[in-house]
Design a protein around this motif. Structure first.
Motif, PDB file in Angstrom:
ATOM      1  N   TYR A 242       0.806  -1.228   0.000  1.00  0.00           N
ATOM      2  CA  TYR A 242       0.000   0.000   0.000  1.00  0.00           C
ATOM      3  C   TYR A 242       0.831   1.265   0.000  1.00  0.00           C
ATOM      4  CZ  TYR A 242      -3.715  -3.319   0.979  1.00  0.00           C
ATOM      5  OH  TYR A 242      -4.569  -4.386   0.919  1.00  0.00           O
TER       6      TYR A 242
ATOM      7  N   HIS B 271      -0.952   0.562   5.489  1.00  0.00           N
ATOM      8  CA  HIS B 271      -2.329   1.049   5.630  1.00  0.00           C
ATOM      9  C   HIS B 271      -2.636   1.257   7.109  1.00  0.00           C
ATOM     10  CE1 HIS B 271      -6.876   0.016   5.598  1.00  0.00           C
ATOM     11  NE2 HIS B 271      -6.703   1.323   5.524  1.00  0.00           N
TER      12      HIS B 271
ATOM     13  N   LEU C  23      -4.702   5.209   4.046  1.00  0.00           N
ATOM     14  CA  LEU C  23      -3.670   4.885   3.068  1.00  0.00           C
ATOM     15  C   LEU C  23      -2.584   5.957   3.089  1.00  0.00           C
ATOM     16  CD1 LEU C  23      -5.785   3.614   0.057  1.00  0.00           C
ATOM     17  CD2 LEU C  23      -4.082   2.298   1.334  1.00  0.00           C
TER      18      LEU C  23
END
Length: 785
Positions: A232, A318, A345
């Protein structure tokens, strides 16, 4: 005797002498039985006259004598028969019988034809079957049977069944693991085995490797190419100065702020550990950094053998759990939902380094010396023989299908209430300690507990759900998506969660993370389970002088990296996670390709099977305690102390709060109401008939509401998923309120009085709601605000 004979005589002198019949019927398959007793051969023996009339005749006296003889014999037979029958029923009731499929314990049925000489072909009155009752097995017997079964388990054999070099989430290896677990659950004759699938957005390594480059006048003088990546992280390339910030905690950044270190536009170098990768990145963003590098410091970990190097670890950035592209709702069918994105995020790139590469960068730093409680180093931003760092991340998004696999042992008293026990199935690399051991423990627990039901006659009062989660490496994705899918009902049904991930990382020390409601169960279990490294002592006894204060010594906070966190902070389900370690430090190879069976065995040496068995026994005892007793053994009174500690922390700011024209009397009153509600519930429980099912059910309902009532009802589960006011994340939490008050000392101009008033009011009413939920019916609540 004369008085009794007279009463019998008077009785039969007033009624016709006919047949008297009674029957004892018990349904047993197709057998029928009936007992019929005749007091006279037929009515003609004594004629149509009453007994009183026959006294006048000589033959009447003979009939009367005959009747008394028959009556006496009949009464003796009846009394003897009933004593024998009741004695037999008592012996049968005390012996559990296991019949049918799935190891269900069924009521024992007695064929009365075997107790009498009547023909089984005679008609039988139908008996209404009684409801099944939970096991009457004494706890000590149940515990001993469990320990005996665990002693015959050899874990290496189980672990090898799941051992693979790679089984990333959504891969063919991961899917085949899920199918194998489904098949094994089915072989155990669990009451039901099922699975759900989710379509989630994960990340893969990009087509080009991620790189960290040391620059001098724009030219590369040294390049690091890590083996792992951080999921992420945005794909980006940034260049800037390098600054060291210890573990990347808020207090570490504040330390740099106090010495006037300018972090704007810098790349931050931090050690792994203490907090999650995502928290480190979120803190760096807050202080306007443009990138983050994370490396494992050798002093923070334990190792097998003498090797002292750690590859770059895998992780995710995340700041949350679950699929970050379906925040707040499940991804059962991803295509049906509109585009969405979690606020957790990261906006800046992040990458991990090996311990050697991190050390090389740290040694290049110049500038001010690090604080005394940090490693011996320089803070930067100057670099030896260089003037900048370039970070390149090329991660690629990937849509993948993942599976959660479930099996259940249904409870016999409250089947709609269940404890969930789970482990992640996937891992980046071999992941033996990370996921394979936890999955093996899960499978052994399912086998052992189902065997207790099937062959030993144990009847758990409540259900046990076994769960193998998908995509655990990416932030408890499978577990969170399941929770989101059943958000409205799970808090009414699932009363606890037991997490098995990374439970075995060594031997010698023990730590636990849990809701306060679980502390009582944990303490009792520690007092009965032997310590794996020192088997002469229980886990509790080994603590020695620290035992009386075990909560402060071995309990560590739940982090977002732990799959138990969303159960507690998102769904309000009391949770527990535990870990055996060496030297009270995490295992160095978690999340790396060095997390192999060979290295874990070398770490544990001769303790390998013993530590794994201890982990199984600890988890199993917690599960059995939660399903054995008639009332839920959740210690709701513990939250009284948690709330008291919160109020005491607020009292430090009492003068500042009073200066705003506010008072802490409301929040003090709410805490007092919670204490009184807990005390009242405890008193009612001690005085109630717990054999009464509706009464018992009502008490368990009130206990189950305690944790869920700690979720703030004033924030959205989509925008602020971790709603728990004490252990969650966001502006609604008690921690956020204290941080806001701290601004009065740091920078009063940043303090927002109206925001604080809202924070205090909503926190107070959340505490009050928790007290009201535990108090019972609405007419029994007596708030004095």
């Amino acid at each position: 005797m004369e008085r009794a004979r007279s009463a019998v005589t008077n009785f039969f002198g007033r009624v016709p002498l006919t047949y008297t019949r009674f029957s004892l019927t018990q349904q047993m398959d197709t057998d029928n039985s009936q007992v019929e007793m005749k007091l006279a051969a037929d009515e003609e023996d004594c004629g149509d006259h009453t007994l009183g009339d026959h006294v006048k005749h000589r033959n009447g006296n003979n009939c009367k004598s005959l009747c008394f003889k028959i009556l006496g014999i009949s009464l003796v037979f009846l009394i003897g028969f009933l004593i024998g029958y009741l004695s037999y029923r008592g012996r049968v009731a005390s012996t559990p019988a296991v019949n049918g499929q799935n190891g269900q314990c069924l009521p024992v049925v007695v064929n009365t034809s075997s107790l009498t000489k009547e023909s089984p072909s005679e008609q039988e009155e139908e008996r209404i079957p009684e409801p099944q009752e939970p096991s009457l097995l004494h706890w000590n017997d149940l515990r001993d049977r469990l320990s005996f079964k665990i002693g015959n388990v050899f874990f290496e054999e189980t672990i090898r069944k799941f051992y693979e070099e790679s089984h990333e989430a959504g891969s063919l290896n991961d899917e085949s693991r899920g199918l194998y677990i489904h098949e094994e659950f089915s072989k155990m004759s669990l009451d039901k085995v099922w699975e759900d699938e989710h379509y989630v957005t994960l990340q893969d390594a990009g087509s080009s490797p991620n790189k960290v480059t040391v620059l001098k006048s724009g030219n590369a003088i040294e390049t690091f190419t890590p083996t792992a990546y951080v999921a992420y992280s945005p794909a980006a390339s940034v260049t800037g100065n390098l600054v060291f910030c210890n573990y990347g905690r808020k207090e570490d950044f504040k330390t740099l702020q106090e010495i006037k270190m300018d972090l704007d536009g810098s790349i931050i170098l931090v050690r792994s550990g203490l907090i999650s990768f995502s928290e480190k990145v979120a803190n760096a963003e807050l202080f306007k950094a443009i990138g983050v590098l994370i490396y494992p410091d050798l002093s923070d970990y334990t190792y097998p053998g003498v090797e002292r190097t750690i590859e770059s670890p895998f992780g995710h950035a995340h700041y949350g759990t679950g699929d970050p592209y379906t925040p707040g709702f499940p991804s059962f069918n991803h295509t049906q939902f509109p585009p969405s994105k979690s606020s957790g995020l990261p906006k800046i790139p992040v990458q991990t380094l090996s311990s050697n590469d991190g050390k090389k960068l740290l040694e290049r730093l110049e500038g001010d010396a690090c604080p005394s409680d940090w490693p011996l180093c320089r803070l930067g931003p100057q670099l030896k023989d260089a003037n900048g760092i370039k970070l390149e991340v090329n991660n690629a998004m990937a849509e993948k299908k993942i599976h959660n696999v479930f099996g259940v042992i249904r409870g016999f008293d409250e089947p709609d209430r269940y404890v969930v026990v789970g482990a992640q199935r996937d891992a980046w690399g071999p992941g033996v300690a990370k996921s394979t051991v936890g999955t093996s423990i899960l499978m052994e627990l399912a086998r052992l507990l189902s065997d207790l039901v099937r062959t030993d006659g144990y009847k758990p009062r409540r259900s046990i759900v076994f769960a193998s989660w998908g995509a655990g490496e990416f932030g408890a994705v499978g577990a969170t998506e399941w929770l989101e899918g059943y958000l409205t009902t799970l808090h009414l049904k699932a009363f606890s969660y037991v997490n098995l991930d990374s439970a075995v990382q060594g031997a010698g020390s023990f730590s636990v993370s849990a809701s306060p409601l679980m502390y009582n169960v944990i303490e009792k279990t520690m007092k009965e389970v032997k310590d794996p490294a020192k088997t002469d002592y229980t886990i509790y006894a080994k603590l020695g002088t620290q035992a009386s204060n075990w909560i402060q010594n071995i309990v560590v906070p739940l982090t977002m990296e732990n799959a138990a966190y969303p159960f507690l902070a998102y769904s309000g389900i009391p949770s527990v996670s535990f870990c055996f370690q060496k030297d009270n430090k995490p295992y160095a190879y978690l999340g790396t390709k060095m997390d192999t069976l060979q290295n874990l065995k070398q770490l544990l040496n001769a303790d390998f099977d013993r530590v794994c068995r201890t982990a199984v026994e600890f988890a199993a005892q917690i599960i059995l305690r939660l399903t054995h007793d008639s009332t839920l053994p959740l210690d709701y009174s513990r939250y009284s102390k948690e709330l008291l500690d919160s109020v005491m922390a607020l009292n430090k700011y009492a003068r500042d709060i009073k200066g705003m024209g506010l008072s802490l009397s409301w929040v003090n009153s709410a805490r007092g109401d919670f204490y009184r509600a807990a005390s009242s519930l405890e008193g009612e429980l001690s005085q109630s008939d717990l054999d009464n099912r509706p009464v018992r059910r009502a008490f368990n309902d009130r206990v189950m509401k305690v944790e869920h009532s700690m979720l703030s009802p004033y924030v959205s589960p989509k925008e602020t998923p971790f709603r728990h006011v004490l252990y969650g994340s966001g502006g609604h939490t008690f921690t956020a309120l204290l941080d806001h008050l701290e601004l009065l000392k740091i920078n009063e101009t940043l303090f927002d009085k109206d925001l604080f008033r809202n924070q205090l009011a909503l926190l107070t009413w959340t505490f009050q709601g928790a007290a009201n939920a535990m108090a019972g019916e609405i007419w029994e609540i007596d708030n004095e605000f």
